[in-house]
Enzyme design. Structure first.
Site, PDB file in Angstrom:
ATOM      1  N   ASP A  98     -13.371   0.172  -4.808  1.00 33.31           N
ATOM      2  CA  ASP A  98     -12.540   1.175  -5.456  1.00 33.31           C
ATOM      3  C   ASP A  98     -13.436   2.070  -6.311  1.00 33.31           C
ATOM      4  OD1 ASP A  98     -10.218   2.412  -6.655  1.00 33.31           O
ATOM      5  OD2 ASP A  98      -9.131   0.530  -6.306  1.00 33.31           O
ATOM      6  N   ASP A 197      -9.840   6.498  -6.368  1.00 34.48           N
ATOM      7  CA  ASP A 197      -8.746   6.538  -7.337  1.00 34.48           C
ATOM      8  C   ASP A 197      -8.394   7.974  -7.743  1.00 34.48           C
ATOM      9  OD1 ASP A 197      -7.097   4.782  -9.119  1.00 34.48           O
ATOM     10  OD2 ASP A 197      -8.120   5.905 -10.698  1.00 34.48           O
ATOM     11  N   GLU A 258      -6.687   7.999  -2.871  1.00 39.45           N
ATOM     12  CA  GLU A 258      -5.426   7.743  -3.550  1.00 39.45           C
ATOM     13  C   GLU A 258      -4.988   9.078  -4.123  1.00 39.45           C
ATOM     14  OE1 GLU A 258      -2.951   5.704  -7.074  1.00 39.45           O
ATOM     15  OE2 GLU A 258      -4.827   6.744  -7.376  1.00 39.45           O
ATOM     16  N   HIS A 329      -0.986  -2.350  -6.057  1.00 42.20           N
ATOM     17  CA  HIS A 329      -1.009  -2.993  -7.373  1.00 42.20           C
ATOM     18  C   HIS A 329      -0.283  -2.188  -8.454  1.00 42.20           C
ATOM     19  CE1 HIS A 329      -4.017   0.053  -7.367  1.00 42.20           C
ATOM     20  NE2 HIS A 329      -4.148  -0.041  -8.676  1.00 42.20           N
ATOM     21  N   ASP A 330       0.254  -1.040  -8.106  1.00 39.18           N
ATOM     22  CA  ASP A 330       0.941  -0.183  -9.078  1.00 39.18           C
ATOM     23  C   ASP A 330       2.449  -0.175  -8.874  1.00 39.18           C
ATOM     24  OD1 ASP A 330      -1.480   0.680 -10.204  1.00 39.18           O
ATOM     25  OD2 ASP A 330      -1.633   2.400  -8.847  1.00 39.18           O
TER      26      ASP A 330
HETATM   27  O1  TEU Z   1      -3.050   5.152 -10.135  1.00 38.72           O
HETATM   28  C1  TEU Z   1      -2.687   6.480 -10.220  1.00 38.72           C
HETATM   29  C2  TEU Z   1      -1.254   6.825 -10.341  1.00 38.72           C
HETATM   30  O2  TEU Z   1      -0.935   7.977 -10.524  1.00 38.72           O
HETATM   31  C3  TEU Z   1      -0.169   5.843 -10.261  1.00 38.72           C
HETATM   32  O3  TEU Z   1      -0.031   5.174  -9.133  1.00 38.72           O
HETATM   33  C4  TEU Z   1      -0.028   5.122 -11.561  1.00 38.72           C
HETATM   34  O4  TEU Z   1       0.000   3.742 -11.441  1.00 38.72           O
HETATM   35  C5  TEU Z   1       1.273   5.487 -12.216  1.00 38.72           C
HETATM   36  O5  TEU Z   1       2.062   6.233 -11.410  1.00 38.72           O
HETATM   37  C6  TEU Z   1       1.052   6.222 -13.501  1.00 38.72           C
HETATM   38  O6  TEU Z   1       2.287   6.557 -14.019  1.00 38.72           O
HETATM   39  C7  TEU Z   1      -4.395   4.833 -10.106  1.00 38.72           C
HETATM   40  C8  TEU Z   1      -4.577   3.336 -10.068  1.00 38.72           C
HETATM   41  O7  TEU Z   1      -4.078   2.838  -8.856  1.00 38.72           O
HETATM   42  C9  TEU Z   1      -3.940   2.736 -11.271  1.00 38.72           C
HETATM   43  O8  TEU Z   1      -3.975   1.327 -11.245  1.00 38.72           O
HETATM   44  C10 TEU Z   1      -4.679   3.274 -12.474  1.00 38.72           C
HETATM   45  O9  TEU Z   1      -4.042   2.833 -13.648  1.00 38.72           O
HETATM   46  C11 TEU Z   1      -4.744   4.794 -12.481  1.00 38.72           C
HETATM   47  O10 TEU Z   1      -5.092   5.345 -11.224  1.00 38.72           O
HETATM   48  C12 TEU Z   1      -5.810   5.261 -13.447  1.00 38.72           C
HETATM   49  O11 TEU Z   1      -7.077   4.932 -12.979  1.00 38.72           O
END
Ligand code: TEU
Ligand code: CA
Length: 554
Positions: A98, A197, A258, A329-330
């Protein structure tokens, strides 16, 4: 259509902190991943993606990097990483890491130097501004203003995420060269590419204009229109592809973007083969139907899942290839979004789990399976905020309360949308098996029958369905490069499509009942061999039934 390994591959996302803990400190680690490689090879996945394992203070669980060339102490050592890369390659699997490069941790050396001398070279590595008030009205994704004031430097610094995650200034060529170097460093170690990311946020509009309040209200974050698809985004990605990802022999590592907020057309501009930027993008619109956000407690309609991918596939061309995913994971677990309170009813849980696997593994595109999805993981009944670890959930709850939301309503939002649902440790055996210590986040209790060991021993489990579908996908070219024809897209709960092998010799019928009620089967019966589903295609389909059948010549 050009072929590529990553079009044929099934990806598996590991959240290392919650996968397997080898040393008993309660935190998953690289040695833990190594200890489970045989399981992953048995499952049949082709490429692992590891969420961040680089040195980090973990304000956002590794998405705040302190050193891009060092392994986080809790995860192990560089020797462990070398062993993991070799362990994957020896089993015929690939591995990507990542790359969190929109921002760094406030503890990164670059940021320390920027603060010490904001007018020096490192001052220009970040987005620093003078002034008595925040430079603009942009908001952080993790609540509040996106600007943090640093007294010692007399500067505001931009952070689209947590206050300790400061945005890099990609307009500075030195920053872009650093990132290309980091990519090359890891490529030389043998990794096969990166998931990148929030890579669509790297280019900010010149002058950092005020965000439109109305858009801010609508999307929930003010300012987003000025960086979600910035003016230099394509140039920077194409440059990084050339300078970081491409080896002298012309071989390239895969670039998986992403890309929150990217639609179909903008996604094609970023990942089309003729664009020389990314290889794949994640289109997050699949996760919630229009009008819904992650914090809403609602039942996800599986007909939407089918229609989303049908529309997506109908709007792309031969230069495009899509990523198929429903979890990461989000996000909360998809089975729970579909079933709500009924998510622990074994019959419904299994049926929905298999249906989701069928969609992901039989449509054209590259499947990304998130750890635990293959054992029908569901959301956790967290008791209160003290059980949560995620900065986003903790801040979101505080903001709701500050805005006057009742504690009950605020908690309902957290329970619906918390990222920690996806982050509870994997239950390898009944009662745990993740760690011999105390897990960093409450051990998931998947319920009887849903640990990995029990699922593996049960031939009718969701896990074994994943394994069979992955094997089927590998054995039959129809599922990768074959054409798709949609016959029905969830009208009255019935969805069906055909996959035809490129040489036309094989035809497969996939049909789904996207509802929790029995429905009539709508496509007439014909001679077929059922690879997945009930023994025969009777007149009615059971709730959430999924069928994969090879059509035989009449
Ligand atoms: O996530 C980015 C992102 O915009 C989302 O999926 C986030 O979890 C959420 O919507 C914010 O409100 C990426 C990563 O996957 C996430 O785990 C990180 O926290 C984020 O970037 C910052 O690096
Ligand atoms: Ca550990």
């Amino acid at each position: 259509m050009t072929s590529a390994w990553w079009k044929e591959a099934v990806f598996y996302q590991i959240y290392p902190r919650s996968f397997a803990d080898a040393n008993g400190d309660g935190i998953g680690d690289l040695a833990g991943v190594i200890s489970r490689l045989d399981y992953l090879a048995w499952l049949g996945v082709d490429c692992l993606w590891l969420s961040p394992v680089f040195d980090s203070p973990n304000e956002d669980m590794g998405y705040d990097v302190r050193d891009y060339r060092a392994i986080m102490a809790e995860m192990g050592t560089m020797a462990d990483m070398d062993a993991l890369i070799a362990g994957c390659h020896n089993r015929g699997m690939r591995i990507i890491l990542d790359l969190v490069a929109n921002h760094t941790s406030e503890q990164h050396d670059w940021f320390r130097k920027a603060l010490a001398d904001p007018d020096g070279p490192y001052g220009d590595y970040y987005v620093l501004r003078r002034g008595t008030t925040p430079p603009n009205n942009w908001e952080s994704f993790f609540s509040g203003s996106a600007w943090r004031y640093f007294d010692e430097a007399d500067r505001w610094a931009l952070h689209l995420f947590a206050p300790g995650q400061l945005d890099l200034n990609w307009d500075n060529p030195a920053v872009r060269a650093e990132i290309a170097d980091i990519v090359q460093f890891w490529r030389a170690k043998g990794i096969d590419g990166f998931r990148m990311d929030v890579t669509n946020y790297i280019s900010k509009a010149p002058g950092l204009p005020e965000g439109n309040e109305f858009i801010g209200e609508l999307i929930g974050f003010t300012g987003i229109e000025h960086y979600f698809y910035g003016p230099k985004l394509h140039d920077y990605l194409a440059e990084l592809r050339r300078d970081g990802f491409t080896s002298p022999d012309g071989e390239g590592g895969i670039m998986v973007g992403e890309t929150p907020g990217i639609g179909v057309e903008t996604g094609r501009l970023l990942s089309g083969a003729d664009r020389a930027a990314l290889d794949l993008v994640f289109n997050f619109d699949v996760l919630e139907p229009p009008g819904k956000i992650r914090w809403d407690d609602y039942r996800y309609d599986l007909a939407y899942l089918v229609r989303f991918y049908r529309d997506y596939l109908e709007r792309i061309g031969s230069n495009d290839w899509i990523a198929l995913f429903v979890e990461n994971h989000d996000n909360p677990r998809m089975i729970s979004k579909v079933l709500g309170q009924a998510d622990r009813d074994p019959a419904l849980r299994d049926a929905v789990g298999v249906l989701i696997a069928t969609v992901q593994l039989t449509l054209p595109g590259t499947p990304f399976i998130f750890q635990g999805q293959e054992v029908a993981s569901v959301n956790q009944p967290f008791a209160d905020l003290s059980e949560l670890r995620d900065v986003e959930s903790i801040n979101h709850y505080a903001k709701l309360i500050a805005d006057g939301t009742s504690p009950a309503d605020a908690w309902a939002e957290i329970l619906a949308g918390s990222r920690d649902h996806a982050r509870t440790p994997i239950a390898w055996e009944p009662g745990g098996g993740f760690t011999i210590g105390t897990p960093w986040l409450a051990q998931s209790d998947p319920g009887p029958g849903y640990s990995v060991a029990e699922q593996r021993a049960n031939p009718d489990s969701v896990l074994n369905a994943y394994r069979e579908l992955i094997a089927l996908r590998r054995a039959h070219p129809a599922f990768v490069y074959g054409d798709v024809t949609f016959l029905a897209s969830g009208e009255r709960g019935y969805a069906a499509w055909l996959r035809t092998s490129p040489d036309g010799t094989e035809r497969w019928l996939i049909e789904l009942n996207t509802t929790g009620k029995a429905i009539p089967r709508r496509i007439a019966d014909g001679p077929c061999e059922i690879a997945l589903g009930p023994p025969t295609r009777g007149e009615r389909m059971r709730p959430y039934e999924a069928v994969v059948a090879r059509l035989l010549p009449r």
